[in-house]
Structures are given as structure tokens and as C-alpha cells.
Write an enzyme that holds these catalytic residues in place. Structure first.
Site, PDB file in Angstrom:
ATOM      1  CG  HIS A  48      -3.904  -3.922   2.184  1.00 29.92           C
ATOM      2  ND1 HIS A  48      -2.992  -3.352   3.045  1.00 29.92           N
ATOM      3  CD2 HIS A  48      -4.529  -2.887   1.567  1.00 29.92           C
ATOM      4  CE1 HIS A  48      -3.060  -2.034   2.961  1.00 29.92           C
ATOM      5  NE2 HIS A  48      -3.984  -1.723   2.069  1.00 29.92           N
TER       6      HIS A  48
ATOM      7  CB  CYS B  65      -0.966  -0.021   1.182  1.00 32.21           C
ATOM      8  SG  CYS B  65      -2.303   1.188   1.025  1.00 32.21           S
TER       9      CYS B  65
ATOM     10  CD  GLU C 156      -1.441  -5.996   4.591  1.00 32.29           C
ATOM     11  OE1 GLU C 156      -1.733  -4.817   4.812  1.00 32.29           O
ATOM     12  OE2 GLU C 156      -1.285  -6.439   3.436  1.00 32.29           O
TER      13      GLU C 156
END
Length: 614
Positions: free
Chosen positions: A547, A444, A549
Site C-alpha cells: 500500500h 491490493c 497510499e
């Protein structure tokens, strides 16, 4: 074409046997072509007129003739499904292996007719069972895809090789399991198909079946036909995963009930050091976790997962240290998620508070000059001295335009929240990391920082949330996803994302090795906005606007595993860096020159200028 030839063609078209015989006796050529450049016998075949076909052949018609498109006349006989006409052509020396340029073999056309008698007619005349189609795939593969068990058995009985490998590196047994047809798989195995063979990704058919939550009966059939059951259970794919790892990931309790006892230990590890218990606990497969623990008790051993950091892992070799940029006063959700994803890996996560890299006075005054930048680089070098990789996670601030401009980047943002210290510190860390040849990941905001540092362009975008990501097929990202998402279209993936800024133009275009830009785009969204980049040379640099994660609650097991493997692949790069560094080896990976990155770029530009006579 003379009058008699026109009459012969007309007689054939009208099924006038007597007229055909008369004209042939008068010496008219049986191989004349009609006005469309098609052999006259072709009309008789299409009319399904065995008598006229026979008369023409008796008088010298060519059984291997082709039409104007290069298609053999026997193909037309196959389409009519007239076995008697096919047989008369073969008896008159039609070639059962005929394959004109850019055409498929005749046997493949017979197989596609789905008619056992027609296939046998060609097999009995010596058709090549192991021939390839025009795309380079075995024609036997097409037979398997047709799922006609009678034809498959006929080919096998005549000597078709059940262990042929297609041009993609997959044995035919992999095609068979795609049919989910137990009888076809059984037929191949009975004729000698190797159940332990691997595809180019290092997976056995058992691995692939488990990744796809395959039919338990098919899996059992493959196992029961293995020569060495213990060996097949311990075969590993390219990620170091065994059958037991994949069963734990998929939550297939039936498999565990039947085959867990074959394993002499439950602590077998994959390349990242994970045990099956790690995966079952991570993915919430409680029943399987309990079975593993019970089996460990039977074996009188302690069952381990990597999550618990037990003595089992303490005894393993040194592990890479991964630096993560963060602000100790403001821990964002995505930053924490990144750290947690890394902590599941075989590595040590070491936080670097970026505020400690930038002089306090400079941060207070929002002032930048060479002296301040050099001091930030000196601090960054200290912090990264013993680290093996750098991760810049997402955050709630934008790239500071003044910092980006100093390093050659461009940020076109107006009312955004800027973090002067973060932008300067992370760009200083990037300069150090790139010069060291250290693996780098940005997520990001990190994706934007890296591209801005490399002289890219950052623009504003209306608050954007997206799910659908299009992956470039020739990227490392596609390679990672392909290994771990076999049931999905690997080039179209679902990822969580939310951001206000975007990379309008990627960085790295001013850094060339062998005429390649440093970075390339590896993923875009439905608006064709840049979602990921990666390096084309030097140490791995991977950036993601989305993302990996952050796992959504709607994610499947395959998607959860996919995201874990993105991080696992990065950690493996860090481990490679660690080993090369400790051995004193060149740590630039693909760039075999022991010079700083800047020196290499200048040398390359000097060579190019010399070649141009500048």
C-alpha cells in the site's frame, strides 16, 4: 634451466650480492624465470635488496617484466614501500603507465599505497593522471575515496581533471561530497571543479546534499563558489525540484535562514506543480512554512500550495482526470487514502461507483453471460470516455471466481467475501482502459483484479502483514525510488501491507508484443510472493500488493516523499495520455500501431504462425 641459472636464482633469494655479480659476469641471463615462472628480479624486490636489484638492471633485467599472473614487478616494489627500489626501476625505464590486460594501472597501485612520495615518483615520470581502472572508473576517483588530501592535491597540481565524470555519469565532486571532507571538496573547487554540474538524474551536488541532509558548511562552500548563485538555486533535477523544494522537504531551517533571500519568488513549482510551501506543510515543517510566508510578504506576493487549489493553479493548463473505482455506500480506509494521495497531485480525481456499471438484475442473481458483460463494457465506456487514467484501489472483498473464469483468469479461494458487481465492473473498465491505451494503477485488491483479468492466477494466503519489499533493479518502480531515496538501499524498501489473497501467477502472458509478456514482476516480499507488476509495452500498467497510499507513523521524510512520487509518476503518465489524446496522436505510447489491443495481439500471433509455416 641449467645449473648456473639455478645458482643465480639461489643467490638472489639468499641476498648473496657477490655471487650474483659473479654469475652475471659469466653471462647468466638476468631475465631467467624461476620454477614458478616469476622473473628472478622479483625475489630481489621482495627481499628489499636495492643492490641486487640495481646489479640485475645494469646487466639488462627487464624493468617492465611481469609475473605468472601478469602482475608487473614494480607492483611488488610498491607493496614493499621501498621508494629507492621504485626509483631505480623508474630510472631504468620502468613504464609509469604500465597496465597489463585485466590489471589496474601502476599509478592506481601507488595511490592505494597511501604514500605521497611513491605517488610523486610516478607523477614525476609522466604517469597518466586521468587513466581508468579495470572497471572503467577514473583512478582519480579512487584517490578521492582514499581521503588522502596530500595525494589528492599532488594529483591536482600535476593536472588531474577535477571535472572528470565516472561511467555512471557522476562528476568526481559527487564522490567528494560522499567523503564529507570539507578540505577535499575545497581542493577540487579551487582547481576548477564545476559546482553546477549534474549527475545522470539531473541533480547537482547541492540537490544531493539536501536530499541527504548534508553538512551545512559543505553546502555553503559550494554555493559561495558558484559563479551565478541565482542560477544554481534555480537549477532543477529530473523531477523539476529546485534547491528550495528539497530544503523544504528536509526541514533544513539553517539553509532557509541563509539562502531564502536569493529567491525572487517562493512560488517556484516542480513538474507536478508543487511549491516549496506544499512540501513544508505536508511534512509538518512549520518553521519553514512560516519563513516562506514571511518571505512572500516581503516580496508582496501570495504564497501558494497545490493543496489549496488557489487561482494560481486555476490559471495553469488543463489537468488530467483520473477515474477511481469505488462503492459510494462502503468507503474503505485504503480507498480513501488512495483518493487523498491523488488529490495531492496535479489532477482531478473523479469517482466511478462500480455498482452503476453492472445491471441490477445480474448483480442480484450473480449471473454472467456475454450480454451482461457487453452491457457492463458499454457503461464502462461511457464512464471512462473523458478520463485519462484508471485507478482500482484496495477494498475488503476478493476477486469473484466466476467473473475471473469468464475473462480467462483463475481464482482459488473458498470462504472469502466476494463482490460480484465490483469484479465484473472493474474488469469491464479494464477492458475499455486497455483498449484505449489508458494508464492503469491497481493497489491490493486492484493488483489482484488486474492480474486476474489478464488471465493470471489468484490464491489464498494466511492473513499476511509485511514491511520488507525487494524491488527488481530494472523496473520503473526502482527508477522512481532511486530518484527519491538516495540514502537508502533502493532495492530493499519498507511498505505497509495487509492482505488475505495473493497473485500466484501474473497475468498478461497471453498478450505478446515482440515476444514480451504484457506484465513483469517488479517486486517481491521475503517469501518471494509477488508484490508488484508493471507493463512492458503499451500504456503504463502498475500494480501493487502493498500500500503506497498508506504511510506508517514511523516513516521517514524520504519514505513519505517516495510514496508521493509513486503517485506523481502515475499522474504524469495520465498527463501524457491526456496530451496525446487531445492532439489526436497515437495513445498506445510504446506501441506505434493505431489498432485495438486485441487486433494487435491477433496480428502478432498470425505473423508468428506464418514464420513457423503453420
Amino acid at each position: 634451466m641449467n645449473k648456473d641459472e639455478e645458482l643465480l636464482i639461489e643467490a638472489i633469494e639468499n641476498d648473496d650480492l657477490k655471487e650474483v655479480q659473479k654469475l652475471l659476469q659469466e653471462g647468466v641471463d638476468p631475465n631467467i624465470l624461476d620454477e614458478d615462472d616469476k622473473p628472478c628480479i622479483l625475489s630481489a624486490i621482495r627481499n628489499k635488496n636495492l643492490d641486487i636489484v640495481s646489479v640485475l638492471l645494469e646487466n639488462g633485467a627487464n624493468p617492465n617484466a611481469v609475473d605468472a599472473d601478469g602482475e608487473p614487478i614494480i607492483s611488488a616494489a610498491i607493496r614493499t614501500k621501498r621508494l629507492d627500489i621504485i626509483n631505480i626501476l623508474l630510472e631504468n625505464r620502468a613504464d609509469p603507465n604500465l597496465q597489463p590486460p585485466r590489471k589496474n594501472t601502476i599509478l592506481l597501485k601507488a595511490i592505494q599505497s597511501n604514500n605521497l612520495d611513491i605517488v610523486n615518483a610516478f607523477l614525476n615520470k609522466g604517469a597518466n593522471l586521468n587513466a581508468l581502472d579495470i572497471s572503467g572508473y577514473p583512478i582519480f576517483l579512487k584517490a578521492i575515496k582514499s581521503e588522502n588530501l596530500e595525494i589528492i592535491n599532488a594529483l591536482l597540481e600535476k593536472g588531474a581533471n577535477p571535472n572528470l565524470v565516472d561511467k555512471d555519469g557522476s562528476p568526481l565532486l559527487f564522490t567528494a561530497i560522499n567523503t564529507k571532507n570539507l578540505d577535499i571538496i575545497d581542493a577540487l573547487i579551487k582547481m576548477g571543479a564545476n559546482v553546477e554540474a549534474k549527475n545522470k538524474d539531473g541533480n547537482t551536488v547541492l540537490n544531493v546534499l539536501l536530499e541527504r541532509r548534508g553538512n551545512v558548511n559543505i553546502i555553503s562552500l559550494l554555493i559561495e563558489n558558484s559563479q551565478d548563485k541565482e542560477k544554481i538555486f534555480n537549477l532543477k533535477n529530473n523531477n523539476g525540484e529546485t534547491f528550495l523544494h528539497l530544503a523544504a522537504q528536509q526541514g533544513n531551517s539553517k539553509i532557509f535562514d541563509k539562502y531564502l533571500d536569493y529567491y525572487p519568488t517562493v512560488n517556484i513549482t516542480d513538474k507536478a506543480g508543487y511549491t516549496p510551501l506544499y512540501w513544508s506543510k505536508l511534512l509538518g515543517h512549520t518553521e519553514i512554512s512560516n519563513k516562506l510566508i514571511e518571505r512572500a510578504e516581503e516580496l508582496k506576493e501570495t504564497v501558494y500550495t497545490k493543496v489549496t487549489r488557489t487561482k494560481f493553479f486555476e490559471n495553469l493548463p488543463s489537468i488530467p482526470k483520473i477515474a477511481v473505482s469505488y462503492n459510494s455506500k462502503v468507503r474503505g480506509e485504503t480507498s480513501e487514502a488512495t483518493r487523498n494521495k491523488l488529490k495531492y497531485q496535479y489532477c482531478n480525481v473523479e469517482d466511478i461507483d462500480y455498482r452503476k456499471i453492472v445491471p441490477e438484475s445480474a448483480n442480484a442473481e450473480k449471473k454472467i453471460n456475454e450480454e451482461i458483460v457487453n452491457e457492463a463494457k458499454r457503461k464502462a465506456k461511457e464512464f471512462l470516455a473523458d478520463k485519462d487514467a484508471l485507478v482500482i484501489p484496495g477494498n475488503n472483498s476478493s476477486v469473484d471466481p466466476k467473473i475471473a473464469e469468464h475473462f480467462g483468469g483463475q481464482v482459488n479461494l473458498e470462504k472469502n467475501k466476494f463482490d460480484f458487481a465490483r469484479s465484473l465492473a472493474e474488469m469491464a473498465m479494464l477492458e475499455v482502459a486497455i483498449e484505449k491505451g489508458m494508464p492503469i494503477m491497481g493497489i491490493c485488491g486492484g493488483h489482484q483484479i488486474i492480474n486476474a483479468y489478464l488471465k493470471g492466477k489468484i490464491d489464498e494466503v494466511s492473513k499476511h502483514k509485511h514491511d520488507s519489499i525487494i524491488i527488481e533493479p530494472d523496473s520503473e518502480l526502482a527508477s522512481i525510488i532511486k530518484r527519491n531515496s538516495p540514502t537508502k538501499d533502493i532495492l530493499n524498501q519498507e511498505f505497509w501491507g495487509m492482505h488475505n489473497d495473493k497473485v500466484q501467477e501474473i497475468g498478461g502472458k497471453n498478450r505478446l508484443i515482440d515476444n514480451k509478456d504484457l506484465l513483469k514482476v517488479t517486486a517481491t516480499n521475503e517469501h518471494r510472493e509477488i508484490e508488484a507488476t508493471e507493463s512492458q509495452f503499451g500504456a503504463p500498467i502498475r500494480t501493487f500488493q502493498f500500500h503506497p497510499e498508506m504511510s506508517k507513523t514511523t516513516y521517514s521524510n524520504a519514505e513519505i516523499i517516495r510514496d508521493k512520487k509513486i503517485f506523481a509518476s502515475f499522474v504524469q503518465s495520465a498527463e501524457t495520455f491526456m496530451n496525446k489524446k487531445s492532439l489526436g496522436a497515437d495513445i498506445k505510447f510504446k506501441v506505434p500501431v493505431k489498432k485495438s489491443f486485441t487486433e494487435m495481439v491477433l496480428n502478432r500471433k498470425e505473423q508468428q504462425n506464418n514464420q513457423r509455416g503453420i
